[in-house]
Design an enzyme around this catalytic site. Structure first.
Site, PDB file in Angstrom:
ATOM      1  N   LYS A 103       0.826  -1.215   0.000  1.00  0.00           N
ATOM      2  CA  LYS A 103       0.000   0.000   0.000  1.00  0.00           C
ATOM      3  C   LYS A 103       0.854   1.257   0.000  1.00  0.00           C
ATOM      4  CE  LYS A 103      -4.028  -1.711   2.509  1.00  0.00           C
ATOM      5  NZ  LYS A 103      -3.747  -2.590   3.638  1.00  0.00           N
ATOM      6  N   VAL A 161      13.304 -18.973  10.580  1.00  0.00           N
ATOM      7  CA  VAL A 161      14.010 -19.375  11.816  1.00  0.00           C
ATOM      8  C   VAL A 161      15.474 -18.964  11.729  1.00  0.00           C
ATOM      9  CG1 VAL A 161      14.675 -21.302  13.309  1.00  0.00           C
ATOM     10  CG2 VAL A 161      12.495 -21.401  12.078  1.00  0.00           C
ATOM     11  N   GLU A 185       9.506  -7.447  15.791  1.00  0.00           N
ATOM     12  CA  GLU A 185       8.258  -7.643  15.040  1.00  0.00           C
ATOM     13  C   GLU A 185       7.459  -6.344  15.053  1.00  0.00           C
ATOM     14  OE1 GLU A 185       7.533 -10.810  13.534  1.00  0.00           O
ATOM     15  OE2 GLU A 185       9.641 -10.754  14.044  1.00  0.00           O
ATOM     16  N   ASP A 234       7.424 -15.206  19.490  1.00  0.00           N
ATOM     17  CA  ASP A 234       8.215 -15.356  18.264  1.00  0.00           C
ATOM     18  C   ASP A 234       9.126 -16.588  18.369  1.00  0.00           C
ATOM     19  OD1 ASP A 234       9.440 -13.983  15.727  1.00  0.00           O
ATOM     20  OD2 ASP A 234      11.155 -14.439  17.011  1.00  0.00           O
ATOM     21  N   LYS A 247       9.173 -20.271  16.202  1.00  0.00           N
ATOM     22  CA  LYS A 247      10.374 -20.867  15.605  1.00  0.00           C
ATOM     23  C   LYS A 247      10.622 -22.275  16.143  1.00  0.00           C
ATOM     24  CE  LYS A 247      12.371 -16.286  14.844  1.00  0.00           C
ATOM     25  NZ  LYS A 247      13.090 -15.181  15.495  1.00  0.00           N
ATOM     26  N   GLY A 287      17.214  -8.789  11.312  1.00  0.00           N
ATOM     27  CA  GLY A 287      17.751  -7.664  10.541  1.00  0.00           C
ATOM     28  C   GLY A 287      17.448  -7.848   9.060  1.00  0.00           C
TER      29      GLY A 287
HETATM   30  N1  HSE Z   1      11.736 -10.256  15.593  1.00  0.00           N
HETATM   31  C1  HSE Z   1      12.556 -11.358  15.207  1.00  0.00           C
HETATM   32  C2  HSE Z   1      13.773 -11.409  16.103  1.00  0.00           C
HETATM   33  C3  HSE Z   1      12.956 -11.201  13.778  1.00  0.00           C
HETATM   34  O1  HSE Z   1      14.038 -10.411  16.776  1.00  0.00           O
HETATM   35  O2  HSE Z   1      14.448 -12.417  16.151  1.00  0.00           O
HETATM   36  C4  HSE Z   1      13.680 -12.387  13.191  1.00  0.00           C
HETATM   37  O3  HSE Z   1      12.869 -13.537  13.203  1.00  0.00           O
END
Ligand code: HSE
Length: 328
Positions: free
Chosen positions: A45, A132, A190, A201, A205, A302
């Site tokens: 967008k 991951v 995130e 998160d 993973k 990153g």
């Molecule tokens: N937010 C995640 C982290 C990004 O800090 O590991 C990578 O998966």
């Protein structure tokens, strides 16, 4: 030179990192693969944001059907994040015979069977290396080079944001909120950093890793998880007084048919191999019954490290397309 066309869903942090990785290394990738990878359409967008890249406005669309229905697009790269609409978009893309690459751990962890089954049914590839460990090629290693092993154990540091926060609190005495702000500014966190700091998160993973290495589906919400929000300066100082550091550790062990798993802040002696893993770096320790102990280390978050992993999947698929391979 054969062109491989990509439809990109999302031009946020990771989308931009992927775009930059391709832009930076386009000639090198052409030489190594004999293929010309081209980002042909972008679902996004926010057309006007300055991302430090030059993208023609003509390739932006706000209608995902423009991507599924474009017969020239070979690979859809989903970098929207979040379970929905990302999962629906990936299923649509697979259903239209597109190969799919994603970095979206929340969507893969929640819908692993649906996504892998849709890929198999449509005879296309579905790859999610970047979901991951950021730039660490852990899924590739576990599912190719190490395939001869039965796995017994996996543990490690799987979130860059929380590791960055804990490192800054420990080494620079930075308050939690300031360290989190820095991690966000660097593009590690995130969109909603609650998922990082509460451990969700990491749960996504670990769920993906357990599906791959133990063939065991455990939904992220069913993994006992404690994040880092309760860690205080006093906890860090008292750990240091005992020659320890605090790290957010994810672990899964298989003994016979039983798998044990958890995510929790853990005291590690300063001599422990994971104690020196700092900032946004991740480290993953694996034990296989033939290879024995292995440790993988690299930037776990990153835009560019993650873009590197996304492009690795894209190139693998591009090469398979060029060979006319049977897909799996
Ligand atoms: N937010 C995640 C982290 C990004 O800090 O590991 C990578 O998966």
């Amino acid at each position: 030179m054969k062109q491989v066309n990509i439809g990109l869903l999302g031009l946020g942090n990771i989308g931009t990192g992927t775009y930059k990785t391709l832009e930076m290394n386009r000639e090198h990738i052409r030489r190594k693969t004999g293929l010309d990878f081209n980002i042909a359409r972008i679902l996004e967008k926010d057309v006007d944001r300055d991302r430090g890249i030059s993208v023609s406005k003509d390739i932006f669309t706000q209608n995902p059907d423009d991507i599924w229905n474009d017969p020239n697009i070979d690979i859809v790269v989903e970098l929207l994040g979040g379970v929905e609409p990302a999962t629906t978009f990936m299923l649509d893309a697979l259903g239209h015979g597109k190969h799919v690459v994603t970095a979206n751990k929340a969507a893969v962890a929640a819908n692993y069977e649906a996504l892998t089954e849709a890929a198999a049914k449509n005879n296309v590839m579905f790859r999610f290396e970047a979901s991951v460990g950021g730039g660490i090629p852990i899924l590739n290693a576990l599912t190719t080079a190490l395939l001869a092993n039965e796995y017994e154990e996996i543990m490690g540091i799987l979130n860059g944001t929380t590791n960055y926060i804990l490192t800054k609190m420990t080494e620079e005495d930075l308050p939690y909120a300031d360290a989190l702000k820095e991690a966000q500014a660097k593009g590690f966190a995130e969109a909603d950093p609650t998922a990082d700091v509460e451990g969700e998160d990491v749960a996504n993973k670990l769920s993906i890793l357990m599906s791959l290495i133990f063939g065991k589906r455990v939904l992220p919400a069913d993994i006992p998880t404690t994040g880092i929000t309760q860690i205080t300066k006093a906890d860090i100082e008292s750990a240091a007084a005992d020659d320890c550091v605090i790290k957010l550790i994810a672990a899964a062990f298989k003994r016979g048919d039983e798998v044990t798993y958890f995510i929790q802040p853990t005291l590690l002696n300063k001599d422990h191999p994971l104690a020196s893993v700092g900032n946004e770096f991740n480290a993953i320790f694996v034990r296989g019954n033939a290879v024995d102990d292995l440790m993988f280390y690299g930037k776990g978050a990153g835009p560019l490290p993650t873009g590197s992993a996304v492009m690795g999947d894209v190139i693998e698929i591009g090469r398979a397309i060029a060979k006319g391979a049977a897909f799996d």
